[in-house]
Motif scaffolding. Structure first.
Motif, short mmCIF file in Angstrom:
data_model
loop_
_atom_site.label_atom_id
_atom_site.label_comp_id
_atom_site.label_asym_id
_atom_site.label_seq_id
_atom_site.Cartn_x
_atom_site.Cartn_y
_atom_site.Cartn_z
N ARG A 165 38.72 -0.42 38.46
CA ARG A 165 37.77 0.52 37.84
C ARG A 165 38.47 1.39 36.80
N GLN A 166 39.72 1.74 37.11
CA GLN A 166 40.51 2.54 36.17
C GLN A 166 40.76 1.77 34.88
N GLU B 162 39.00 -0.64 33.72
CA GLU B 162 37.73 -0.75 32.99
C GLU B 162 37.47 0.51 32.16
N LYS B 163 37.70 1.66 32.82
CA LYS B 163 37.45 2.95 32.16
C LYS B 163 38.32 3.08 30.91
N GLU B 164 39.59 2.71 31.10
CA GLU B 164 40.54 2.83 30.01
C GLU B 164 40.16 1.92 28.83
N ARG C 13 37.24 0.71 28.11
CA ARG C 13 36.00 1.19 27.48
C ARG C 13 36.27 2.42 26.61
N GLN C 14 37.16 3.30 27.09
CA GLN C 14 37.50 4.49 26.30
C GLN C 14 38.12 4.07 24.97
#
Lengths: 222, 268
Positions: free
Chosen positions: B194-195, B197-199, B201-202
């Motif tokens: 999930r981390q 993915e977040k990175e 996407r950011q």
């Protein structure tokens, strides 16, 4: 689809089937709602049916398919749904008639894949899907004949339904076609060319929440 | 005119072939006339779509070297709307043999040219390198689709890939655009995934597809059966993920008129 909308649609399904004198138990209701969700999801990319709206799917597909049910009482063996499309009328009927084997024949791959998916999703054990353009001459080689009945809907009654019916039904076998006023005329015209098929009767059928009159045409293989 | 999409990432094992095979199959199911081009000497896209290589000298290698016409190396698949140009180990030699050609970066683009009118989408599965074959693929392509494995080192090497894309835009292929970035092999149970993915996407915003390809047993089994996931297990989460990707992919496309697509002759 949010929960409120889903509840409303389920209500519509239950009320509509009650008007058809069909009782849906909670498992049936869940199955139909799962079917609806899958159809809408697949429709986005795969354009399976022209009808996309949930309410319309319930009336024009689910309830319309269920209107075949009373006409199949007493049938045993297998029922062939010719040109099943996204599963109508075959899958709703298979859900409610688990003792009957349904053979869904559909030529387009995107639709047979969807049929496989929904069959799995609904846990139906009495459904067989064939990707096939069924025409005179190939039915007997692709599946076990004779079948007890052949069903198809007005919107999708294929041109070669009668030649196929002549081949895959045993004497006494049933062809059940749902028609609109205009398609009824065309069907009767086509039927007159086939001596081995006899019109049994035509019954008016009212689909809940739909204004347009439907006719259930019963034809017997002689 | 068809759109050429190169599935590339010089890292191995990030889901390039799985994505090429299953995106191509999903587009074909959606009745978009699609061609899958296997440009990896391992030929995994070829076997993954169920085409059995029979050493009959009709693969991408022969087309690249000019030993066969592009039409002669086309093959039909189990999908009515999908054809393939297969690869076999001959292709290993091409990397060196192409060096003797003039305009050697443009060979694939030239070979695909006569097929563009017959397909809506041409999907190229690249090998995990930035060698001459991959350069050919990016020179031929309208867009690059980059699969990224959802793990700690996901973005490692991405800088180099994007640098290569820039260089190609500046020199060989100014029209090259990024189609999208696809997160693959996602294990959504782990916080690390999930981390990542977040990175991603950011960093890349709307370039990253909403659709995510999960780690899925059925998906990893399907190549050994020579079937895209849609035919191996249509109800698996892997199949559903690729259907969703195809949906998102198509939504991002400007409308292509079906009438523009002529039937392809010569596929057998």
């Amino acid at each position: 689809m949010n929960n409120l909308a889903a509840d409303k649609l389920k209500r519509l399904l239950i009320d509509g089937s009650r008007q058809l004198d069909i009782h849906l138990d909670p498992a049936h209701q869940e199955a139909f709602m799962g079917y609806l969700t899958a159809l809408q999801r697949w429709n986005r990319a795969y354009n399976l049916t022209a009808i996309k709206d949930g309410q319309e799917i319930i009336c024009r597909h689910f309830l319309d398919s269920l209107s075949f049910l009373p006409f199949l009482s007493g049938i045993s063996g297998s029922v062939l749904d010719l040109g099943s499309g996204a599963g109508f009328p075959g899958l709703p009927l298979a859900l409610l008639l688990p003792a009957i084997h349904f053979l869904l024949v559909e030529a387009r791959q995107k639709k047979t894949l969807f049929l496989q998916h929904v069959t799995r999703l609904l846990g139906l054990k009495n459904v067989e899907i064939l990707r096939l353009h069924l025409h005179k001459g190939n039915g007997s080689t692709e599946f076990k004949i004779p079948v007890a009945a052949l069903v198809s809907r007005a919107v999708s009654v294929p041109d070669d339904v009668f030649p196929v019916a002549g081949e895959v039904l045993a004497p006494g076998g049933l062809v059940l076609l749902s028609a609109t006023a205009s398609s009824r005329e065309k069907i009767m015209e086509a039927l007159s060319l086939h001596e081995n098929l006899r019109l049994e009767d035509i019954k008016k059928v009212t689909i809940p929440f739909l204004e347009q009159q439907r006719y259930m045409i019963r034809i017997i293989r002689v | 005119m068809g759109k050429i999409i190169s599935i590339a990432n010089q890292k191995g094992g990030v889901g390039k072939t799985t994505t090429a095979v299953n995106l191509a199959a999903s587009l074909a199911i959606a009745e978009r006339k699609t061609l899958l081009v296997d440009l990896d000497p391992q030929g995994n896209a070829t076997s993954g779509i169920g085409y059995e290589s029979d050493d009959n000298q009709r693969s991408i290698y022969q087309a690249l070297l000019g030993l066969a016409t592009p039409q002669e190396v086309l093959h039909q698949t189990d999908f009515a709307y999908l054809d393939i140009i297969p690869a076999n180990p001959d292709l290993i030699g091409a990397e060196v043999e192409l060096l003797q050609f003039e305009r050697r970066e443009f060979i694939l683009a030239d070979r695909l040219m006569p097929l563009l009118g017959s397909y809506q989408y041409i999907i190229i599965d690249c090998s995990p390198s930035l060698g001459l074959l991959t350069i050919n693929s990016l020179t031929a392509a309208h867009t690059i689709l980059i699969p990224l494995q959802s793990e700690y080192y996901a973005m490692e090497g991405l800088g180099q890939l994007l640098h290569t894309v820039n260089r190609i835009q500046e020199t060989l292929n100014p029209r090259l655009d990024i189609e999208g970035i696809l997160l693959t092999m996602m294990d959504q149970r782990t916080t690390l995934a999930r981390q990542v993915e977040k990175e991603v996407r950011q960093h890349f915003g709307s370039l990253v597809y909403e659709s995510i390809i999960p780690r899925n047993v059925r998906l990893s089994e399907s190549p050994s059966h020579g079937k895209p996931i849609a035919l191996y297990d249509v109800s698996s989460t892997g199949a559903q993920a690729y259907f969703q990707l195809a949906d998102e992919f198509l939504r991002r496309q400007p409308n292509v008129m079906k009438a523009e697509i002529a039937p392809v002759k010569g596929a057998q």
